[in-house]
Scaffold this active site. Sequence first.
Site, short mmCIF file in Angstrom:
data_model
loop_
_atom_site.label_atom_id
_atom_site.label_comp_id
_atom_site.label_asym_id
_atom_site.label_seq_id
_atom_site.Cartn_x
_atom_site.Cartn_y
_atom_site.Cartn_z
N GLU A 328 -16.17 11.78 9.92
CA GLU A 328 -16.16 11.71 11.38
C GLU A 328 -15.12 12.67 11.93
O GLU A 328 -13.95 12.63 11.52
CB GLU A 328 -15.82 10.29 11.84
CG GLU A 328 -16.90 9.27 11.61
CD GLU A 328 -16.59 7.96 12.31
OE1 GLU A 328 -17.54 7.30 12.74
OE2 GLU A 328 -15.40 7.58 12.43
N CYS A 329 -15.53 13.54 12.84
CA CYS A 329 -14.62 14.44 13.55
C CYS A 329 -13.77 15.24 12.55
O CYS A 329 -14.28 16.15 11.91
CB CYS A 329 -13.77 13.67 14.55
SG CYS A 329 -13.08 14.71 15.85
N GLY A 330 -12.51 14.88 12.36
CA GLY A 330 -11.69 15.62 11.40
C GLY A 330 -12.26 15.58 10.00
O GLY A 330 -12.22 16.57 9.26
N SER A 431 -20.34 14.29 11.49
CA SER A 431 -20.50 14.72 12.89
C SER A 431 -19.16 14.61 13.59
O SER A 431 -18.22 13.99 13.10
CB SER A 431 -21.53 13.84 13.61
OG SER A 431 -20.98 12.57 13.88
#
Length: 437
Positions: A328-330, A431
């Site tokens: 997720e993200c990072g 994502s």
Amino acid sequence: MVSVPGLLVAAPRSSSGKTTVTLALMRALARRGLAVRGAKCGPDYIDPAFHQAATGHPSFNLDSFAMPEPMLDAVAALSATGADLVVAEGSMGLFDGIVAPEGRTGANADIAARYGWPVILVLDVSGAAQSAAALALGCRAYDPRIRIAGVILNKVASARHRRLVETGLSRIGMPVLGALMRDATLVLPERHLGLVQARETNDLEARLDRLADLAEAGLDLDAILAVAAGAAPAPGAGILPRPPGQRIAIASDAAFSFLYPHMAAGWQAAGAELVPFSPLADEPPPADCDAGWLPGGYPELHAGALSQARRFLDGLRDFARAKPVHGECGGYMVLGESLEDAEGVTHAMAGLLPVATSYRTRRLHLGYRVATLLAEGPLGGTGARLVGHEFHYASETSAPPTPETGLAAVTDAEGVPLGLAGHRRGPVTGSFFHWIG
């Protein structure tokens, strides 16, 4: 419902001092021997970690848009477990949310109304005196579902200034529950996504104790306790998120720390074991786990170290040959081919997803995301609907995903299509949006 009362600390707008007041109140009440539990309205990873430091217990996010109602009630029940009092902190302004049916807007007011928690309104009175009362009056009249029990004045300049503000508030019959003077030393350190994480804040315990001292001197704690009311659902109510595996390797260190407490609680309630490992310490995901999870955090600040963490990267690649891994993200950035840092240096990452990201040219990506999965994976089956949130400055510099490589089709909170988001390759997915409910 259980008879644990609550309070919602909110404000007419962002940057009014909600977090300062909330932490001061939590710590002061905990020092009295009360079992205080925290909650945070809306998507936020950083404030709940400070709540936990102040109270000694996890703080859970409550989101009236992103969480289905059964999940919202389940998380509210977690917030009240073992508590004498729940102190919830709002986000942005009290009524700020999306255009949606009443009770499902994501606004702080939805949470106060659902659980009957009175609102303590934090008023930043710098630059105003009697006019602050007009603002409080408008907040009191705007939404008949909620009750504003009183105000706490923040950034008061002098005794005379306080007297002028209170003159206006007495005219509308609004109780003043305390005041904090203007003090730049109370401000917690910040970086691009908000406050520096609790685990990285120097002298955090001393800072929290100083806030508690100020609360004891400047707030009417007895009056605040007296207005607490409402109730949370009973333990066991509702539903919590299901785990992506039964033994989950979770990256956990200064670069990977954004895992929602309700997510971890749901996974554990379903019998899953959470096994932390540290990429920054060059630790690979444990081979005896059956799923991997790379949360968000600040990998852009540690890109050089991560690119040199050979045991971690090689172990992650080996793990992902047959077991599901989600970022997720990072975590998504680290699963990609490369990450460009703020200085323009490009660092090789795990290469498990066909994406390159950059933090050099920063652009804010912010908002709820409603995602429909394109294929079965760690987050669910084909067509599953997830609601999450984005808050990041990094961007993808590689080709956009296709229906064959993308993770999900996404819209914003009001249903406006935003195209495809994230990537998938074999058992690996990722994502920029954080899954909430």
